[in-house]
Write an enzyme that holds these catalytic residues in place. Structure first.
Site, PDB file in Angstrom:
ATOM      1  NE  ARG A 186      41.416  57.808  33.548  1.00  0.00           N
ATOM      2  CZ  ARG A 186      41.468  56.940  34.555  1.00  0.00           C
ATOM      3  NH1 ARG A 186      40.521  56.914  35.472  1.00  0.00           N
ATOM      4  NH2 ARG A 186      42.456  56.081  34.660  1.00  0.00           N
ATOM      5  CG  LEU A 203      50.843  59.603  37.110  1.00  0.00           C
ATOM      6  CD1 LEU A 203      51.434  58.528  36.207  1.00  0.00           C
ATOM      7  CD2 LEU A 203      51.744  60.814  37.156  1.00  0.00           C
ATOM      8  N   PRO A 204      46.569  62.224  37.498  1.00  0.00           N
ATOM      9  CG  PRO A 204      45.881  64.209  38.516  1.00  0.00           C
ATOM     10  CD  PRO A 204      46.931  63.143  38.568  1.00  0.00           C
ATOM     11  CG  HIS A 205      45.044  60.642  32.606  1.00  0.00           C
ATOM     12  ND1 HIS A 205      45.446  59.890  33.689  1.00  0.00           N
ATOM     13  CD2 HIS A 205      44.340  59.809  31.815  1.00  0.00           C
ATOM     14  CE1 HIS A 205      45.003  58.650  33.556  1.00  0.00           C
ATOM     15  NE2 HIS A 205      44.323  58.581  32.429  1.00  0.00           N
ATOM     16  CB  ALA A 206      40.819  65.039  31.841  1.00  0.00           C
TER      17      ALA A 206
END
Length: 154
Positions: free
Chosen positions: A50, A64-67
């Protein structure tokens, strides 16, 4: 939806240092594994994939890392506080010391976006971020994050 619905107390950690974004993702993967039973390696791989689309550092020391992951059935989060900020390639070029990672099922659709918006709104509050940075106890951090939500909802 509030933060207590997506964040467990045991998914809140403080690390003295992470040498890089990749190392931070490895720490987050370990937190996701211990709190939710997620595969640490799959989690790290999904976060890196991502991140390759564009940095998730939103500014003011917050990322705000997201996957999306196949192995889960609801949106969950992990909150990590770094005692020593790291370069994250954030939009404002400021180093990051607060990271709230979100993991969603592949078919989460709007739930993923609602959770991301909730976390973003919460961590956009300068007063809350100052309180978070002044406290390095995971229990206190969890309380600050979840109290903030109930106050905003009232």
């Amino acid at each position: 939806m509030d933060l207590s619905a997506i964040l467990k107390p045991e998914a809140v950690k403080v690390f003295s240092a992470a040498s890089s974004k990749k190392r931070l993702f490895q720490e987050i993967g370990d937190v996701a594994h211990s709190a939710y039973g997620l595969s640490a390696s799959d989690t790290v791989e999904a976060l890196l994939e991502r991140e390759s689309l564009g940095p998730t550092g939103v500014g003011h020391g917050v990322a705000l890392p997201h996957a999306r992951l196949e192995e889960i059935d609801k949106v969950v989060g992990a909150f990590v506080m770094l005692e020593k900020p790291i370069d994250f390639g954030a939009v404002d070029r400021q180093p990051v010391d607060i990271a709230f990672a979100l993991f969603a099922p592949n078919d989460a659709g709007v739930d993923h976006l609602k959770a991301l918006a909730l976390v973003s709104r919460t961590l956009r509050e300068p007063a809350l971020c100052a309180k978070l940075r002044a406290n390095l106890d995971p229990g206190t951090l969890y309380a600050l994050l979840t109290e903030s939500q109930s106050v905003q909802a009232a």
